[in-house]
Design an enzyme around this catalytic site. Sequence first.
Site, PDB file in Angstrom:
ATOM      1  N   TYR A 141       0.853  -1.186   0.000  1.00 13.29           N
ATOM      2  CA  TYR A 141       0.000   0.000   0.000  1.00 13.29           C
ATOM      3  C   TYR A 141       0.883   1.227   0.000  1.00 13.29           C
ATOM      4  O   TYR A 141       1.840   1.299   0.779  1.00 13.29           O
ATOM      5  CB  TYR A 141      -0.908   0.005   1.231  1.00 13.29           C
ATOM      6  CG  TYR A 141      -1.785   1.234   1.356  1.00 13.29           C
ATOM      7  CD1 TYR A 141      -2.794   1.486   0.421  1.00 13.29           C
ATOM      8  CD2 TYR A 141      -1.615   2.138   2.402  1.00 13.29           C
ATOM      9  CE1 TYR A 141      -3.606   2.606   0.533  1.00 13.29           C
ATOM     10  CE2 TYR A 141      -2.430   3.257   2.523  1.00 13.29           C
ATOM     11  CZ  TYR A 141      -3.426   3.491   1.586  1.00 13.29           C
ATOM     12  OH  TYR A 141      -4.218   4.603   1.718  1.00 13.29           O
ATOM     13  N   ASP A 236       9.296   2.889   0.033  1.00 13.38           N
ATOM     14  CA  ASP A 236       8.228   3.487   0.816  1.00 13.38           C
ATOM     15  C   ASP A 236       8.418   3.030   2.264  1.00 13.38           C
ATOM     16  O   ASP A 236       8.031   1.922   2.633  1.00 13.38           O
ATOM     17  CB  ASP A 236       6.859   3.064   0.272  1.00 13.38           C
ATOM     18  CG  ASP A 236       5.720   3.731   1.043  1.00 13.38           C
ATOM     19  OD1 ASP A 236       5.993   4.338   2.100  1.00 13.38           O
ATOM     20  OD2 ASP A 236       4.564   3.636   0.588  1.00 13.38           O
ATOM     21  N   LYS A 264       4.002   8.490   9.308  1.00 13.22           N
ATOM     22  CA  LYS A 264       3.720   7.870  10.609  1.00 13.22           C
ATOM     23  C   LYS A 264       4.683   8.360  11.708  1.00 13.22           C
ATOM     24  O   LYS A 264       4.539   9.484  12.147  1.00 13.22           O
ATOM     25  CB  LYS A 264       3.642   6.355  10.431  1.00 13.22           C
ATOM     26  CG  LYS A 264       2.508   6.034   9.408  1.00 13.22           C
ATOM     27  CD  LYS A 264       2.037   4.618   9.308  1.00 13.22           C
ATOM     28  CE  LYS A 264       0.750   4.587   8.494  1.00 13.22           C
ATOM     29  NZ  LYS A 264       0.810   3.892   7.227  1.00 13.22           N
TER      30      LYS A 264
HETATM   31  C1  LIG Z   1       0.188   4.435   5.841  1.00 13.89           C
HETATM   32  C2  LIG Z   1       0.973   4.264   4.610  1.00 13.89           C
HETATM   33  C3  LIG Z   1       0.942   5.187   3.555  1.00 13.89           C
HETATM   34  C4  LIG Z   1      -0.033   6.329   3.526  1.00 13.89           C
HETATM   35  O1  LIG Z   1       0.162   7.234   4.546  1.00 13.89           O
HETATM   36  P1  LIG Z   1      -1.058   8.207   4.965  1.00 13.89           P
HETATM   37  O2  LIG Z   1      -0.432   9.140   5.939  1.00 13.89           O
HETATM   38  O3  LIG Z   1      -2.111   7.320   5.535  1.00 13.89           O
HETATM   39  O4  LIG Z   1      -1.511   8.884   3.724  1.00 13.89           O
HETATM   40  C5  LIG Z   1       1.814   5.018   2.511  1.00 13.89           C
HETATM   41  N1  LIG Z   1       2.667   3.992   2.471  1.00 13.89           N
HETATM   42  C6  LIG Z   1       2.722   3.080   3.450  1.00 13.89           C
HETATM   43  C7  LIG Z   1       3.716   1.974   3.372  1.00 13.89           C
HETATM   44  C8  LIG Z   1       1.859   3.167   4.539  1.00 13.89           C
HETATM   45  O5  LIG Z   1       1.867   2.220   5.480  1.00 13.89           O
END
Ligand SMILES: *Cc1c(COP(=O)(O)O)cnc(C)c1O
Length: 410
Positions: A141, A236, A264
Amino acid sequence: MTNDQLWQRAIQKIPGGVNSPVRSFKAVGGTPIFFKRGKGAYLESVDGKRYIDYCMSWGALILGHADPKVVSAVQKACSNGTSYGACTPLEVELAEKITRQFPSIEKVRLVNSGTEAVMSALRVARGFTKRPGILKFNGCYHGHSDSLLVKAGSGVMSFGISSSAGVPAEFTAKTFSVPYNDIDAVRQVLKDHGKEIAAVIVEPVAGNMGVVLPKKNFLADLRELTEKIGTVLIFDEVITGFRVSDGGAQKVYGIKPDLTTLGKIVGGGFPLAAFGGRKELMDLLAPEGSVYQAGTLSGNPVACTAGLATLAQLNTQLYKTLERNTDSLAKAIKETAGQSGIALDTPHIGSMLGLSFKDPKQYNRLFHLFLNEGIYLPPSAYETVFVSRAHSRKVIDKTIAVFQKAFQRL
Ligand SMILES: *Cc1c(COP(=O)(O)O)cnc(C)c1O
């Protein structure tokens, strides 16, 4: 106002009653819990029940809820104004901190969410390579920007949709998605379409389909293959950055991506995320270069303060403790599952833990058994359990005892 009354009001005025779909309990069944307070490892519901929290704002809170140092720094920052829409020293401090911890990041820009960080990193990659395509991995994701909503992990997996309506086919026509850890599939796509592919984007440890560790050499092979054909490699690390080590998964596995996204933890519980990498790429951003990206609240003093106050408390000793606690939790869970004849894997790294049942329906039952016992697990079988500094030995032991009881009843 009881939980049920709040839920009735919420579903009248908020689509599905929630501001982010995985919160809705659709995957596990039942009514979402409304919380009024978080402290340490605990959340307290509006109905006055206390829960040990293993969702931890989806991994944002490595120090637990309402860490005293973060809270007091933020209170002070607020009284100096919450947003200037102009330069502040805190942005410089945070940028310096991030680049110190991540040697692959020479320059960094602050944004407000992981989605925004990934979307912007992709734009830089496309601007740099002048290619349209992306290669991603099934079950990873990367936020909800248009071209990435293809086989996109937990949120969409829980609801059985592989892609989203409202995204024109043109936007995902150049998005290739192959199985995670399948380097041969990567090789094939790059062989057939390499000249069109701007970036390969990967969660270096997958955290949005349970926890899936990269196979030996998978990341190194990605590095080598992308370098050969001038494709940008994006890690990511929105979850893994500052989670699996103080330099993210790239430090653990010793790989230097071209671009990295963070989120995060880096925002200390506030809407702050970042993307950064090689100077050559990052200098393509406006006002230096021709790739446009901007943000009214980006780098605002309150979010920067929360991020800095969080990162300042992370050190090798803490990562060791987190890892030890998570490891003993994982081992105990697996052992008691085995004793009850339940097929369960507990892949883990640092303070990320997956509960991977052969039968995901078992997770949904476990989720509710746990709620009854005062433990809040992530409300989907495909999410990660996050352990924080506030999850003391005592809290972990209590959790293990609940697992023992629950497995006997599954
Ligand atoms: C949570 C997440 C996102 C998106 O971050 P948001 O702050 O919710 O937009 C993107 N990449 C990864 C790997 C994530 O876990």
